[in-house]
Design an enzyme around this catalytic site. Structure first.
Site, mmCIF file in Angstrom:
data_model
loop_
_atom_site.group_PDB
_atom_site.id
_atom_site.type_symbol
_atom_site.label_atom_id
_atom_site.label_comp_id
_atom_site.label_asym_id
_atom_site.label_seq_id
_atom_site.Cartn_x
_atom_site.Cartn_y
_atom_site.Cartn_z
ATOM 1 N NE ARG A 158 -15.037 -6.377 -12.759
ATOM 2 C CZ ARG A 158 -14.427 -6.247 -13.937
ATOM 3 N NH1 ARG A 158 -13.350 -6.965 -14.213
ATOM 4 N NH2 ARG A 158 -14.912 -5.423 -14.845
ATOM 5 C CB CYS A 201 -14.679 -11.574 -19.180
ATOM 6 S SG CYS A 201 -13.845 -11.030 -20.698
#
Length: 276
Positions: free
Chosen positions: A176, A234
């Site tokens: 990611r 995050c």
């Protein structure tokens, strides 16, 4: 004041505290994206006396401005903590079954609101069961607490300051971070200049935190050392709390970017980097 306590507690110490007659306030914050519902799992078995706390309603505001899991407003958070029995000046222990991610969010929010004696159960619910800790079933009748406080005890960075952080840690999985996949947010990639330390690297295969020397080496490898200007983000500001906790274990004071990637990409004018 002596300052915050060590952020972790192991199963043996918690068992001893439960038998001491002066147990800490226990918060069960079990939560998994797409997993079983926490309340049902809590009623089926929990650490004796632990009150259930829902991440989506108590530890986050509704999705919208500020990302997918914005910080809860102070009144909502303190109200949830009082309902769960949290009292001013009384120690708190939090645990989950999501590799510490939800528990770290609760730890961070409590610390942010001035609670110094709060610890995360190392290894969480699975470690408690594996180590033979007593299990209680059914609902918990909690005496309301009296926690009061104001946010501001933990450092925070927002989008307008993220690019200026010397060591900006991206806590998401490597694929990611690199922008190879993006299962949740509309844009793939990372904040330009960010370094990647996936939360999984903080833990052993058994789901407990790695020894402090290993954590220091891990973060020093990306420049996150004591005294450095460090922040973590995050996808939505929840799992990055685990990196903040690990950094604290390593002796590094790190800020949290609460909105994280979900907030960053809400403005198409913000730059995005892919690859390493």
């Amino acid at each position: 004041m002596s300052g915050p306590v060590h952020p972790l507690i192991d199963t043996a110490e918690l068992s001893a505290l439960l038998g001491s007659g002066q147990p800490p306030t226990l918060l069960d914050v079990r939560y998994r994206l797409g997993g079983p519902t926490g309340p049902a799992e809590h009623e089926a078995g929990h650490v004796p006396g632990a009150a259930y706390v829902d991440l989506d309603t108590a530890l986050a505001a509704p999705p919208g401005a500020g990302g997918r899991h914005p910080l809860p407003d102070t009144a909502t958070f303190l109200g949830a903590m009082r309902s769960a029995g949290v009292r001013s000046g009384h120690p708190v222990v939090v645990y989950d079954d999501w590799s510490g991610h939800a528990a770290a969010r609760a730890w961070w929010l409590l610390r942010h609101h001035g609670v110094e004696d709060v610890r995360v159960l190392d290894g969480g619910w699975s470690a408690w069961v594996a180590d033979g800790g007593p299990v209680e079933t059914g609902p918990v009748d909690t005496e309301p607490g009296d926690l009061d406080g104001t946010p501001g005890s933990m450092p925070v960075v927002e989008a307008d300051g993220a690019l200026g952080v010397a060591v900006l840690v991206d806590a998401r999985a490597g694929e990611r971070y690199r922008g190879e996949v993006e299962p949740v947010d509309p844009v793939a990639g990372h904040v330009p200049g960010a370094v990647n330390v996936p939360t999984s690297l903080n833990l052993t295969p058994e789901g407990r935190f790695r020894p402090v020397p290993e954590l220091r080496e891990l973060y020093a490898g990306v420049g996150a050392v004591p005294g450095a200007d460090v922040a973590a983000y995050c996808g939505s500001g929840v799992t990055a709390c685990l990196d903040v906790l690990a950094l604290e274990l390593a002796g590094v004071r790190a800020a949290l970017y609460p909105g994280s990637w979900s907030d960053w990409v809400s403005d198409p004018g913000r730059p995005v980097q892919t690859g390493r």
